[in-house]
Design a protein around this motif. Structure first.
Motif, PDB file in Angstrom:
ATOM      1  N   ASP A  62      44.186  44.507  29.261  1.00  0.00           N
ATOM      2  CA  ASP A  62      43.498  43.570  29.534  1.00  0.00           C
ATOM      3  C   ASP A  62      42.957  43.104  30.214  1.00  0.00           C
ATOM      4  N   ASP A  63      42.342  41.848  30.381  1.00  0.00           N
ATOM      5  CA  ASP A  63      42.574  40.723  30.999  1.00  0.00           C
ATOM      6  C   ASP A  63      43.424  39.751  31.800  1.00  0.00           C
ATOM      7  N   ASP A  64      43.736  39.645  30.197  1.00  0.00           N
ATOM      8  CA  ASP A  64      44.780  38.325  29.889  1.00  0.00           C
ATOM      9  C   ASP A  64      45.771  38.745  30.334  1.00  0.00           C
ATOM     10  N   THR A  65      46.820  40.270  29.724  1.00  0.00           N
ATOM     11  CA  THR A  65      47.803  41.255  30.525  1.00  0.00           C
ATOM     12  C   THR A  65      48.083  40.963  32.561  1.00  0.00           C
ATOM     13  N   LEU A  66      46.764  41.562  32.738  1.00  0.00           N
ATOM     14  CA  LEU A  66      46.786  41.224  34.728  1.00  0.00           C
ATOM     15  C   LEU A  66      47.128  39.791  34.888  1.00  0.00           C
ATOM     16  N   ALA A  67      46.016  39.173  34.289  1.00  0.00           N
ATOM     17  CA  ALA A  67      46.242  37.522  34.573  1.00  0.00           C
ATOM     18  C   ALA A  67      47.705  37.596  34.843  1.00  0.00           C
ATOM     19  N   ARG A  68      48.700  37.428  33.804  1.00  0.00           N
ATOM     20  CA  ARG A  68      49.593  37.432  33.438  1.00  0.00           C
ATOM     21  C   ARG A  68      50.230  37.209  34.010  1.00  0.00           C
ATOM     22  N   VAL A  69      50.795  38.809  34.766  1.00  0.00           N
ATOM     23  CA  VAL A  69      51.303  39.825  35.002  1.00  0.00           C
ATOM     24  C   VAL A  69      50.691  38.890  36.519  1.00  0.00           C
ATOM     25  N   LEU A  70      49.832  38.975  37.162  1.00  0.00           N
ATOM     26  CA  LEU A  70      49.743  39.041  38.848  1.00  0.00           C
ATOM     27  C   LEU A  70      50.706  37.086  39.206  1.00  0.00           C
ATOM     28  N   ASP A  71      50.078  35.935  37.953  1.00  0.00           N
ATOM     29  CA  ASP A  71      50.685  34.772  37.765  1.00  0.00           C
ATOM     30  C   ASP A  71      51.991  35.001  38.646  1.00  0.00           C
ATOM     31  N   GLY A  72      52.838  36.598  37.692  1.00  0.00           N
ATOM     32  CA  GLY A  72      54.153  35.995  37.910  1.00  0.00           C
ATOM     33  C   GLY A  72      54.630  36.394  39.639  1.00  0.00           C
ATOM     34  N   VAL A  73      53.932  37.579  39.769  1.00  0.00           N
ATOM     35  CA  VAL A  73      54.711  38.617  41.046  1.00  0.00           C
ATOM     36  C   VAL A  73      53.214  38.426  42.036  1.00  0.00           C
ATOM     37  N   LYS A  74      54.083  38.816  43.455  1.00  0.00           N
ATOM     38  CA  LYS A  74      52.404  39.344  44.118  1.00  0.00           C
ATOM     39  C   LYS A  74      52.759  40.242  44.509  1.00  0.00           C
ATOM     40  N   LEU A  75      51.758  40.923  43.476  1.00  0.00           N
ATOM     41  CA  LEU A  75      51.712  43.085  44.620  1.00  0.00           C
ATOM     42  C   LEU A  75      50.924  42.934  44.575  1.00  0.00           C
ATOM     43  N   ASP A  76      50.821  44.669  45.444  1.00  0.00           N
ATOM     44  CA  ASP A  76      49.851  44.730  46.796  1.00  0.00           C
ATOM     45  C   ASP A  76      48.957  45.774  46.171  1.00  0.00           C
ATOM     46  N   ILE A  77      49.466  46.288  45.609  1.00  0.00           N
ATOM     47  CA  ILE A  77      48.559  47.546  44.678  1.00  0.00           C
ATOM     48  C   ILE A  77      48.634  47.542  42.917  1.00  0.00           C
ATOM     49  N   LEU A  78      47.782  47.836  42.103  1.00  0.00           N
ATOM     50  CA  LEU A  78      47.380  47.668  40.660  1.00  0.00           C
ATOM     51  C   LEU A  78      47.264  49.685  40.587  1.00  0.00           C
ATOM     52  N   GLN A  79      48.327  50.386  39.804  1.00  0.00           N
ATOM     53  CA  GLN A  79      48.164  51.620  39.364  1.00  0.00           C
ATOM     54  C   GLN A  79      47.981  51.192  38.038  1.00  0.00           C
ATOM     55  N   LEU A  80      47.061  51.679  37.376  1.00  0.00           N
ATOM     56  CA  LEU A  80      46.605  52.031  36.394  1.00  0.00           C
ATOM     57  C   LEU A  80      45.913  52.969  35.564  1.00  0.00           C
ATOM     58  N   TYR A  81      46.409  53.315  34.401  1.00  0.00           N
ATOM     59  CA  TYR A  81      46.020  54.279  33.333  1.00  0.00           C
ATOM     60  C   TYR A  81      44.757  53.859  32.790  1.00  0.00           C
ATOM     61  N   ALA A  82      43.351  53.946  33.348  1.00  0.00           N
ATOM     62  CA  ALA A  82      42.179  53.044  33.042  1.00  0.00           C
ATOM     63  C   ALA A  82      41.362  54.388  32.623  1.00  0.00           C
ATOM     64  N   SER A  83      40.116  54.087  32.706  1.00  0.00           N
ATOM     65  CA  SER A  83      38.641  54.753  33.070  1.00  0.00           C
ATOM     66  C   SER A  83      38.964  54.376  34.404  1.00  0.00           C
ATOM     67  N   PRO A  84      37.432  55.498  35.321  1.00  0.00           N
ATOM     68  CA  PRO A  84      36.832  54.846  36.614  1.00  0.00           C
ATOM     69  C   PRO A  84      36.505  54.407  36.851  1.00  0.00           C
ATOM     70  N   GLU A  85      36.116  53.862  35.466  1.00  0.00           N
ATOM     71  CA  GLU A  85      34.531  52.952  36.363  1.00  0.00           C
ATOM     72  C   GLU A  85      35.556  51.490  35.852  1.00  0.00           C
ATOM     73  N   ARG A  86      36.596  51.202  34.935  1.00  0.00           N
ATOM     74  CA  ARG A  86      36.856  49.829  34.535  1.00  0.00           C
ATOM     75  C   ARG A  86      38.356  49.730  36.135  1.00  0.00           C
ATOM     76  N   ALA A  87      38.523  50.984  36.594  1.00  0.00           N
ATOM     77  CA  ALA A  87      40.229  50.923  37.524  1.00  0.00           C
ATOM     78  C   ALA A  87      38.497  50.476  38.766  1.00  0.00           C
ATOM     79  N   LEU A  88      36.996  50.798  38.993  1.00  0.00           N
ATOM     80  CA  LEU A  88      36.531  50.236  39.747  1.00  0.00           C
ATOM     81  C   LEU A  88      36.034  49.050  39.666  1.00  0.00           C
ATOM     82  N   ALA A  89      36.044  48.370  39.315  1.00  0.00           N
ATOM     83  CA  ALA A  89      35.527  47.761  37.915  1.00  0.00           C
ATOM     84  C   ALA A  89      36.898  45.910  38.713  1.00  0.00           C
TER      85      ALA A  89
END
Length: 220
Positions: free
Chosen positions: A74-101
């Motif tokens: 969910d958006d909160d999880t992503l925000a929490r992680v991205l606030d704590g560590v710099k990531l170059d790429i996100l790898q997702l298990y999600a729908s293609p539409e969610r990944a694109l968004a």
């Protein structure tokens, strides 16, 4: 299509996923992995906190790109992680539409895991930056990947998609050379196949995996 004798393949990308400790991280840097993966999924034995992954990442300023793996975040999880560590790429298990968004909103490259069980399920298009082709998890699995399950590589024979992709699932130092020979995969992803225990990477296995993945071979 087979290459003429003496030709070599372009650089094959290697991702080592599920880093949790210093020895494994340092081996990825030393032996030239292209990407290292941090797993942000509580059911995984390779789960790591943003703070732990940040401490590891700061051991070496450059080197492999940092990939964060998420399962239907969910958006909160992503925000929490991205606030704590710099990531170059996100790898997702999600729908293609969610990944694109998410890619469009966050402005960061996104890879999408694409589990398959037959050639008919191989994707014909890609909405994001890269697809990871891997086997569907067994019925009793508690997580979508990292189950040491091997894909039937023969289903990829002659498959040449017009988008970046990576082969995952059941790879290890002993079989990765055969896997890339049979599939022509431009990049490979390994996790449990280079571990001495769940979540603990073997520096020697990482070294051999990278070496064997990049051996010249004849594509098919």
């Amino acid at each position: 299509m087979a290459q003429p004798p003496g030709d070599t393949m372009p650089h094959r990308g290697v991702k080592i996923c599920g880093l949790t400790e210093e020895a494994g991280f340092d081996a990825c840097v030393e032996h030239g992995a292209d990407w290292i993966g941090f797993v942000f999924f509580e059911r995984s034995p390779r789960n790591i906190t943003p703070q732990q992954s940040d401490r590891l990442s700061r051991r070496h300023a450059g080197g492999p790109k940092r990939v964060g793996l998420f399962v239907h975040p969910d958006d909160d999880t992503l925000a929490r992680v991205l606030d704590g560590v710099k990531l170059d790429i996100l790898q997702l298990y999600a729908s293609p539409e969610r990944a694109l968004a998410l890619s469009q909103r966050l402005g960061v490259p996104v890879w999408l895991s694409q589990p398959v069980s037959s050639r008919a399920e191989l994707p014909t298009g890609c909405l994001v930056d890269r697809l990871l082709i891997e086997p569907k998890p067994p019925a009793q699995a508690t997580r979508p990947g990292g189950n040491a399950q091997k894909l039937d590589w023969s289903m990829l024979h002659g498959w040449h998609p017009p988008f970046p992709w990576m082969l995952a699932g059941g790879l290890n130092p002993e079989n990765v050379e055969e896997a890339v020979t049979l599939t022509g995969a431009p990049a490979v992803d390994v996790s449990s196949g280079v571990e001495s225990a769940p979540g603990v990477k073997s520096p020697e296995a990482i070294k051999r995996f990278i070496q064997n993945a990049r051996k010249p071979h004849f594509s098919v």
